[in-house]
Design an enzyme around this catalytic site. Structure first.
Site, PDB file in Angstrom:
ATOM      1  N   SER A  23       1.137  -1.012   0.026  1.00  0.00           N
ATOM      2  CA  SER A  23       0.050  -0.269  -0.406  1.00  0.00           C
ATOM      3  C   SER A  23       0.488   0.841   0.213  1.00  0.00           C
ATOM      4  CB  SER A  23      -0.795   0.110   1.173  1.00  0.00           C
ATOM      5  OG  SER A  23      -0.363   0.732   1.996  1.00  0.00           O
ATOM      6  N   LYS A  24      -0.366   2.609  -0.342  1.00  0.00           N
ATOM      7  CA  LYS A  24       1.315   3.518  -0.378  1.00  0.00           C
ATOM      8  C   LYS A  24       1.698   4.255   0.914  1.00  0.00           C
ATOM      9  CE  LYS A  24      -2.704   6.454  -0.512  1.00  0.00           C
ATOM     10  NZ  LYS A  24      -3.627   7.697  -0.992  1.00  0.00           N
TER      11      LYS A  24
END
Ligand code: GLU
Length: 502
Positions: A258-259
């Site tokens: 995920s970011k």
């Protein structure tokens, strides 16, 4: 029929590195088959539109060298390639689907649907619930016409037929079967007249003559809807083939990358720096971290695909040659940042001095160093075996551009003796006169001199290196002396002697 594939990101923020991998696989597939690679911007969800995201996508593709043959910013015969510019196209198709009995008008107000969601767990609008809702399947034809004439807001929904099996032959996953009972009646056209992703995506893939859809695994469930749409329009014959790419997993543990993992693991997960509107929407990029785009491409290529043998280093051309969808794995690919760094080192080491110099120049200039191209090339050669990231050339190797900031005094103290001090005092006045001032000659003369003085080169050369670079980790000492030049070398020796010979 010529292969046509598309990369179809939504401009909802920075393009995740996984998106770049999707673009890469599409690109490789297109090149491999002599086809076309398109960039389509899917911006029908106006609530999620983020200014700057489209430019970011284009810049990222250019940076990694995946230049679309057609698309937003690249022209082509099947435009416009931005869905918001195609708005007028979609309504007719949605109506066509209603006429063909594969879609219907739904007049339920957002409040009515909200009330259902609140009173029923997991409420979905589907073949079971639609019979009790306000739509053209439950209302009389006259009532529907009245609603439309009165300008009541409506959406158009996909009509999923009961008791059907929806089969997809995925090029990576093989046979995938969905039961229509599990497929909801997705909104196709929204109340504001904008199509949803599903409708626009299928119409555009059809009109743009897309032959293969290569996209992330998260879109696999949507494919059931898409197949129904192709059938609804009667476009089965030209339906593209699907290939759903494996997820990219976190470096450790479970779950997809995920970011937020960027900050957590101290690594970029975006191709370029992204500065969104808010503080927590700022993310570092591979480019700014000092990666070469070629290294990023190579790293991404192997994130979910493997060649027939165990070759690891591939140019883009070699990837095109070796790539095949059959060798894309089904299971998630772990994002191994150490591997990314390894690729970068390899690419830096293999790069010629002139090209490296063009990468180092802006970094040197940003630090206020003004040096010649020839000198930058020397820096490239001296440092390239030692660095991981491009900025390392000017950060780790700062002493090639300005005086030594600190000496590794611990090592100096350990080796410092009266003999050594005497040698340095003499070197300081004689080294500059050695002719020619070339690496091999310097080495020979200095070693000879050291031995004459009854010392071992191993006692003196490491200190000489510290005198020039401050650290033992610097480049080969005589090569460094040559790059710095005799005057600067002597000046550094002098300062070194002054510092330690007290
Ligand atoms: N717009 C979708 C996305 O943002 C495209 C999915 C697809 O390729 O169909 O990824």
């Amino acid at each position: 029929m010529s292969v046509r594939v598309r990369f179809a990101p939504s401009p909802t923020g920075a393009l995740h590195i996984g998106g770049v991998r999707t673009a890469l696989y599409n690109y490789l597939f297109a090149r491999k088959h002599g086809g076309q690679f398109l960039l389509r911007i899917e911006d029908t969800d106006q609530n999620r539109f983020v200014p700057g995201a489209e430019d970011y996508i284009i810049e990222a593709l250019k940076w990694v060298g995946l230049i679309p043959d057609e698309g937003v910013g690249f022209g082509g015969d099947y435009g416009p390639y931005r869905q918001s510019d195609r708005k007028a196209i979609y309504l007719d198709y949605a109506l066509q689907l209603v006429q063909r009995g594969h879609a219907y008008y739904a007049f339920d107000t957002p409040e009515a649907l909200e009330a259902r969601r609140e009173s029923e767990d997991n409420f979905t609008y589907n073949q079971f619930t639609r019979t009790g809702l306000s739509n053209s399947l439950t209302l009389s034809a006259e009532a529907v016409q009245e609603h439309l004439d009165a300008g009541l807001p409506y959406v158009i929904r996909l009509k999923v037929a009961p008791n059907q099996e929806i089969r997809i032959h995925d090029l990576i996953r093989g046979e995938v079967v969905f039961q229509s009972a599990d497929v909801d009646d997705k909104v196709l056209l929204k109340a504001d007249g904008m199509p949803t992703y599903h409708l626009a995506n299928i119409i555009d893939d059809h009109l743009m003559k897309i032959t293969h859809v290569i996209r992330g695994e998260e879109w696999l469930p949507s494919t059931a809807h898409h197949v129904l749409l192709y059938q609804g329009f009667g476009w089965e014959d030209t339906m593209p083939q699907f290939a759903h790419l494996p997820l990219i997993m976190k470096p450790v543990g479970n779950g997809k990358l995920s970011k937020r993992d960027g900050a957590k693991f101290g690594m970029p997960v975006f191709p370029l720096n992204w500065e969104g509107a808010t503080e927590d929407d700022h993310f570092p990029g591979f480019r700014e971290a000092g990666f070469l785009p070629e290294a990023v491409v190579n790293f991404l290529a192997l994130l979910g695909w493997h060649p027939e043998d165990d070759q690891e280093i591939f140019t883009l051309e070699q990837l095109v040659e070796a790539f095949s969808v059959a060798h894309i794995s089904k299971s998630g690919a772990r994002f191994d940042y150490e591997k990314a760094k390894w690729f970068n080192q390899k690419y830096i080491q293999a790069m010629d001095a002139a090209t490296l110099a063009t990468h180092i120049r802006p970094l040197a200039e940003a630090k206020g160093y003004t040096v010649s191209v020839e000198y930058l090339q020397q820096v490239a050669v001296l440092m390239k075996e030692r660095v991981t990231f491009l900025p390392d050339f000017v950060e780790q190797g700062y002493y090639l551009f300005e005086p030594v900031r600190t000496y590794d005094s611990e090592t100096v103290q350990k080796k410092w003796s009266e003999t050594v001090a005497g040698i340095f005092v003499e070197l300081q006045s004689s080294l500059g006169d050695i002719e020619p001032f070339e690496s091999a000659n310097l080495e020979e003369k200095v070693k000879q001199f050291v031995q004459e003085k009854g010392a071992k080169p191993g006692d003196v050369l490491p200190l000489l290196r510290i005198a020039l670079a401050g650290t033992m980790k610097g480049p080969a000492v005589f090569d460094m002396a040559v790059a710095l030049g005799s005057a600067e070398t002597v000046a550094r020796l002098k300062r070194f002697v002054e510092t330690f010979n007290k």
